[in-house]
Design a protein around this motif. Structure first.
Motif, PDB file in Angstrom:
ATOM      1  N   ALA A  23      -5.448   5.010  -3.529  1.00  0.00           N
ATOM      2  CA  ALA A  23      -4.433   4.365  -2.711  1.00  0.00           C
ATOM      3  C   ALA A  23      -4.523   4.809  -1.254  1.00  0.00           C
ATOM      4  O   ALA A  23      -4.344   4.004  -0.327  1.00  0.00           O
ATOM      5  N   LEU A  24      -4.810   6.076  -1.016  1.00  0.00           N
ATOM      6  CA  LEU A  24      -4.959   6.572   0.354  1.00  0.00           C
ATOM      7  C   LEU A  24      -6.168   5.941   1.043  1.00  0.00           C
ATOM      8  O   LEU A  24      -6.136   5.690   2.254  1.00  0.00           O
ATOM      9  N   ILE A  25      -7.227   5.681   0.289  1.00  0.00           N
ATOM     10  CA  ILE A  25      -8.375   4.963   0.853  1.00  0.00           C
ATOM     11  C   ILE A  25      -7.929   3.575   1.320  1.00  0.00           C
ATOM     12  O   ILE A  25      -8.321   3.092   2.389  1.00  0.00           O
ATOM     13  N   GLY A  26      -7.089   2.928   0.522  1.00  0.00           N
ATOM     14  CA  GLY A  26      -6.566   1.626   0.918  1.00  0.00           C
ATOM     15  C   GLY A  26      -5.758   1.696   2.195  1.00  0.00           C
ATOM     16  O   GLY A  26      -5.874   0.830   3.076  1.00  0.00           O
ATOM     17  N   LEU A  27      -4.937   2.717   2.354  1.00  0.00           N
ATOM     18  CA  LEU A  27      -4.164   2.879   3.585  1.00  0.00           C
ATOM     19  C   LEU A  27      -5.083   3.075   4.789  1.00  0.00           C
ATOM     20  O   LEU A  27      -4.806   2.568   5.886  1.00  0.00           O
ATOM     21  N   ALA A  28      -6.181   3.799   4.598  1.00  0.00           N
ATOM     22  CA  ALA A  28      -7.125   4.006   5.701  1.00  0.00           C
ATOM     23  C   ALA A  28      -7.783   2.685   6.110  1.00  0.00           C
ATOM     24  O   ALA A  28      -7.931   2.387   7.310  1.00  0.00           O
ATOM     25  N   ILE A  29      -8.157   1.870   5.130  1.00  0.00           N
ATOM     26  CA  ILE A  29      -8.761   0.562   5.433  1.00  0.00           C
ATOM     27  C   ILE A  29      -7.763  -0.317   6.172  1.00  0.00           C
ATOM     28  O   ILE A  29      -8.098  -0.988   7.150  1.00  0.00           O
ATOM     29  N   TRP A  30      -6.529  -0.294   5.718  1.00  0.00           N
ATOM     30  CA  TRP A  30      -5.521  -1.136   6.340  1.00  0.00           C
ATOM     31  C   TRP A  30      -5.184  -0.663   7.754  1.00  0.00           C
ATOM     32  O   TRP A  30      -4.880  -1.477   8.627  1.00  0.00           O
ATOM     33  N   SER A  31      -5.247   0.634   7.977  1.00  0.00           N
ATOM     34  CA  SER A  31      -5.013   1.147   9.329  1.00  0.00           C
ATOM     35  C   SER A  31      -6.039   0.579  10.304  1.00  0.00           C
ATOM     36  O   SER A  31      -5.713   0.240  11.448  1.00  0.00           O
ATOM     37  N   LEU A  32      -7.271   0.459   9.844  1.00  0.00           N
ATOM     38  CA  LEU A  32      -8.314  -0.136  10.679  1.00  0.00           C
ATOM     39  C   LEU A  32      -7.980  -1.583  11.018  1.00  0.00           C
ATOM     40  O   LEU A  32      -8.143  -2.028  12.160  1.00  0.00           O
ATOM     41  N   LEU A  63       0.828  -1.214   0.000  1.00  0.00           N
ATOM     42  CA  LEU A  63       0.000   0.000   0.000  1.00  0.00           C
ATOM     43  C   LEU A  63       0.861   1.263   0.000  1.00  0.00           C
ATOM     44  O   LEU A  63       0.507   2.267  -0.646  1.00  0.00           O
ATOM     45  N   ILE A  64       1.976   1.226   0.705  1.00  0.00           N
ATOM     46  CA  ILE A  64       2.873   2.396   0.695  1.00  0.00           C
ATOM     47  C   ILE A  64       3.463   2.603  -0.698  1.00  0.00           C
ATOM     48  O   ILE A  64       3.500   3.727  -1.216  1.00  0.00           O
ATOM     49  N   VAL A  65       3.905   1.509  -1.325  1.00  0.00           N
ATOM     50  CA  VAL A  65       4.470   1.618  -2.680  1.00  0.00           C
ATOM     51  C   VAL A  65       3.391   2.049  -3.672  1.00  0.00           C
ATOM     52  O   VAL A  65       3.647   2.865  -4.574  1.00  0.00           O
ATOM     53  N   LEU A  66       2.184   1.516  -3.524  1.00  0.00           N
ATOM     54  CA  LEU A  66       1.085   1.891  -4.414  1.00  0.00           C
ATOM     55  C   LEU A  66       0.826   3.390  -4.348  1.00  0.00           C
ATOM     56  O   LEU A  66       0.659   4.051  -5.382  1.00  0.00           O
ATOM     57  N   THR A  67       0.807   3.927  -3.141  1.00  0.00           N
ATOM     58  CA  THR A  67       0.569   5.366  -2.983  1.00  0.00           C
ATOM     59  C   THR A  67       1.724   6.169  -3.568  1.00  0.00           C
ATOM     60  O   THR A  67       1.514   7.147  -4.308  1.00  0.00           O
ATOM     61  N   GLY A  68       2.944   5.764  -3.253  1.00  0.00           N
ATOM     62  CA  GLY A  68       4.100   6.507  -3.750  1.00  0.00           C
ATOM     63  C   GLY A  68       4.260   6.455  -5.253  1.00  0.00           C
ATOM     64  O   GLY A  68       4.802   7.396  -5.860  1.00  0.00           O
ATOM     65  N   SER A  69       3.793   5.376  -5.881  1.00  0.00           N
ATOM     66  CA  SER A  69       3.962   5.253  -7.334  1.00  0.00           C
ATOM     67  C   SER A  69       3.232   6.360  -8.085  1.00  0.00           C
ATOM     68  O   SER A  69       3.671   6.782  -9.158  1.00  0.00           O
ATOM     69  N   TRP A  70       2.141   6.852  -7.501  1.00  0.00           N
ATOM     70  CA  TRP A  70       1.398   7.909  -8.195  1.00  0.00           C
ATOM     71  C   TRP A  70       2.148   9.240  -8.169  1.00  0.00           C
ATOM     72  O   TRP A  70       1.981  10.072  -9.067  1.00  0.00           O
ATOM     73  N   GLY A  71       2.985   9.444  -7.152  1.00  0.00           N
ATOM     74  CA  GLY A  71       3.837  10.627  -7.163  1.00  0.00           C
ATOM     75  C   GLY A  71       4.831  10.589  -8.303  1.00  0.00           C
ATOM     76  O   GLY A  71       5.126  11.619  -8.933  1.00  0.00           O
ATOM     77  N   VAL A  72       5.354   9.384  -8.585  1.00  0.00           N
ATOM     78  CA  VAL A  72       6.276   9.222  -9.715  1.00  0.00           C
ATOM     79  C   VAL A  72       5.527   9.366 -11.031  1.00  0.00           C
ATOM     80  O   VAL A  72       5.986  10.051 -11.968  1.00  0.00           O
TER      81      VAL A  72
END
Length: 667
Positions: free
Chosen positions: A358-367, A262-271
């Motif tokens: 991707a940020l939605i995914g990070l929120a779900i995973w935080s739960l 999930l971290i890589v997924l989010t960061g990939s969009w910055g690239v």
């Protein structure tokens, strides 16, 4: 397999022109395929749990080849719609292969096997994009589907020849099979959360590949379909991550894989955002972004499959249905959003959309990290198999008794599960298969006095009584408090183990002692000397056993002759450093006598798994007794024992409800 753009136009547009129909009518070709695929995910993939899978997979692959030839030969748009829909239906065979591979793999390598299969699946998708682009650029559109038909025919034949028979995991009627998918989604929070994450991962994947074709064909790059198709080769690099993720999952690192993915997924969009500028830097950013996003998506998907296949091993195809339907829904929604947004906000806008997903995914995973879902394996809740097994093991003989006819017609409306302290009963039997209208109540608190029991259970038709015990912390308290090596242990080799009761359990304990090099002796009033000697055990008198043993372990049934078997006199015979172990029944030992010996220092120690009052009261003197190891009747608290008990209990109830009671106490 589908070819993407030719000079900015997709294959559907080329087909529309060739068949002389409108662009809108041609666009329904893709819709037909998606409808077929969605129906197959929901209605066909679950059959992997109840049909022989080698035959199912090879036939679907063969049918896919035929359907692809039908597409290539379609003389009209109607025929094309039907053939493409059938291609969509049969393409879900991949989602049957993955759980089949998981079933064939050993536990220690299941993640690696699933990762390898998924790597092949994604590499195939990426290469199909490349090959279809080239064929669409330089060949006739029908050639794409002829080639695809040949590709599908190869595994159809190969897998039929080399795969072993893969028997079904369950025998469940088709309507109940489909309903069980809904039940799994409703009852398993781990499945629901992983489904949401699958939708997130596939959504980001779809945003990238939907928008990248438009970006590459647009003014920033101006590539044709053959060059655009070659970008699928870049995605192959990311697909290779699946096997690595699978091996990490086998090592118990699935949660870390999910977090990293999930971290890589989010960061990939910055690239990927930088890809919109075009030129060499933009192209480099696009290629790096494709690799990292594909890597993240595959790692996430493997982690989902690994933990879910472990959690629900008896329904892997149904788990795949739930997971992939959610992923497909995420893909469909994001595909529509991307297609609508790209003309309005361009590459930067869809990159922001991908990052938001991707940020939605990070929120779900935080739960999930804050409140983890149960992840230990569930037992197979196949009620039909339970009832059949129960009938086979004794049902025919029992039904011959008139008593069965007299008692089989009671209506079952309320069922009580007693002492379900660990809330484990629902994990080991499919209680939702009880007759419609049956109400199930689980008691997680112990019912103490007889009056409480009568008052609480009076309304129930069926009572399932099983005492569970919670796990105890082993002797690690001192370590957890910061200490180290507070005690000095004993050697087992050469010590004398005295076994009282050389029956089934006692014999196995004796064999363990022999394996550790102990001098094992045994006594009971019905001891078979020949059996003892066959085990490497020396028969001795009760007195000799008590006076000479370093450890005395009790394995006798509770009966009038065994109550108080170890009392004041017997304890006085034992060496002051000898240990007493009781895992049979509490009344075998005189409780007051043992407590007195422990407090007086005349007993070396006691290990007790059984107690006069269970659960052990909070004010019990045993809680403060010196030199004791106490466990909460854990001798039978195992997954296998729970599975047998609850499945048999459910089978008994269902057989009774069907007027065919089994295992009757009174013939």
């Amino acid at each position: 397999m589908s070819g993407r753009h030719r000079g900015g136009r997709c294959t559907a547009s080329v087909i529309s022109e060739a068949l002389r129909v409108s662009e809108g009518a041609g666009g329904l070709i893709v819709t037909s395929s998606q409808i077929g695929y969605a129906l197959s995910l929901a209605l066909l993939v679950p059959l992997g749990d109840v049909l022989e899978r080698r035959r199912l997979v090879s036939r679907l692959l063969a049918l896919s080849a035929v359907a692809l030839l039908g597409v290539a030969a379609s003389p009209s748009l109607g025929a094309l719609y039907a053939s493409v829909a059938l291609v969509g239906v049969t393409s879900a065979v991949a989602q049957i292969v993955v759980p089949m591979a998981a079933s064939l793999a050993a536990d220690r390598e299941r993640g690696a096997v699933v990762g390898t299969v998924m790597s092949g699946l994604l590499i195939g998708i990426m290469l199909a994009r490349t090959v279809a682009g080239v064929l669409a650029e330089f060949g006739y559109w029908r050639l794409v589907f002829v080639f695809a038909a040949g590709v599908m025919a190869v595994p159809a034949i190969t897998l039929r020849l080399i795969l072993p028979l893969v028997p079904p995991a369950a025998k469940t009627p088709y309507p109940r099979l489909l309903h069980s998918v809904v039940t799994l989604v409703r009852t398993e929070s781990l499945l629901r959360r992983r489904m949401a994450l699958a939708a997130v991962g596939m959504g980001g994947f779809t945003v990238l590949w939907t928008a990248s074709s438009s970006l590459l064909a647009g003014p920033a790059y101006g590539y044709g379909p053959a060059i655009i198709g070659l970008f699928g080769l870049v995605g192959v690099v990311g697909a290779a991550a699946a096997s690595v993720a699978g091996r990490l999952a086998d090592r118990g690192r699935a949660r870390q894989v999910t977090t990293g993915g999930l971290i890589v997924l989010t960061g990939s969009w910055g690239v990927l955002l930088s890809a919109g500028r075009g030129g060499p830097l933009g192209l480099s950013a696009l290629m790096v972004g494709i690799v990292t996003l594909n890597l993240a998506q595959q790692a996430l998907l493997i982690s989902h499959q690994s933990v879910l296949y472990r959690r629900i091993p008896h329904a892997r195809s149904r788990v795949t249905t739930a997971l992939m339907v959610s992923a497909f829904a995420g893909s469909t929604v994001t595909s529509a959003l991307t297609a609508a947004l790209y003309p309005l906000v361009g590459w930067a806008g869809v990159s922001a959309l991908g990052a938001a997903i991707a940020l939605i995914g990070l929120a779900i995973w935080s739960l999930e990290l804050l409140r983890p879902s149960p992840a230990e394996p569930l037992a197979d809740p196949s009620a039909d198999e339970n009832v059949r097994a129960a009938r086979t093991s004794g049902g025919r003989a029992d039904r011959s008794h008139a008593h069965a006819e007299e008692t089989a017609h009671a209506e079952i409306r309320r069922v009580a599960l007693l002492d379900d302290y660990q809330h484990a009963a629902h994990r080991y039997a499919a209680w939702d298969s009880l007759p419609e209208g049956t109400h199930l109540t689980s008691f997680s608190e112990h019912l103490g006095s007889p009056e409480e029991v009568i008052a609480a259970l009076e309304p129930f038709d069926v009572v399932v009584a099983m005492r569970e015990r919670t796990p105890f912390p082993a002797e690690d308290r001192s370590l957890r408090k910061g200490a180290w090596q507070q005690t000095v242990g004993r050697d087992l080799h050469g010590a004398r183990l005295g076994v009282i009761g050389l029956g089934g359990v006692g014999s196995r304990v004796a064999q363990v002692g022999v394996a550790f090099g102990m001098d094992v002796v045994a006594w009971s009033d019905r001891l078979d000397p020949g059996h003892a000697k066959a085990l490497g055990v020396t028969p001795v008198s009760k007195g000799e056993l008590l006076t000479t043993s370093d450890v005395v372990t009790l394995h006798v049934r509770l009966s009038p002759r065994t109550v108080g078997l170890i009392g004041t006199g017997e304890l006085a015979l034992m060496r002051p450093d000898a240990l007493l172990i009781n895992t049979s029944r509490a009344p075998v030992v005189d409780e007051e006598a043992l407590l007195a010996a422990l407090h007086a220092g005349t007993s070396g120690g006691a290990a007790l798994d059984v107690h006069f009052t269970e659960p052990l009261p909070t004010d019990s003197p045993w809680r403060s007794a010196p030199r004791t190891v106490l466990t909460s009747h854990l001798g039978y608290v195992t997954a296998d024992a729970f599975e047998i008990f609850y499945r048999d209990a459910l089978g008994d109830i269902l057989a009774y409800a069907a007027d065919e009671p089994v295992r009757l106490l009174t013939p």
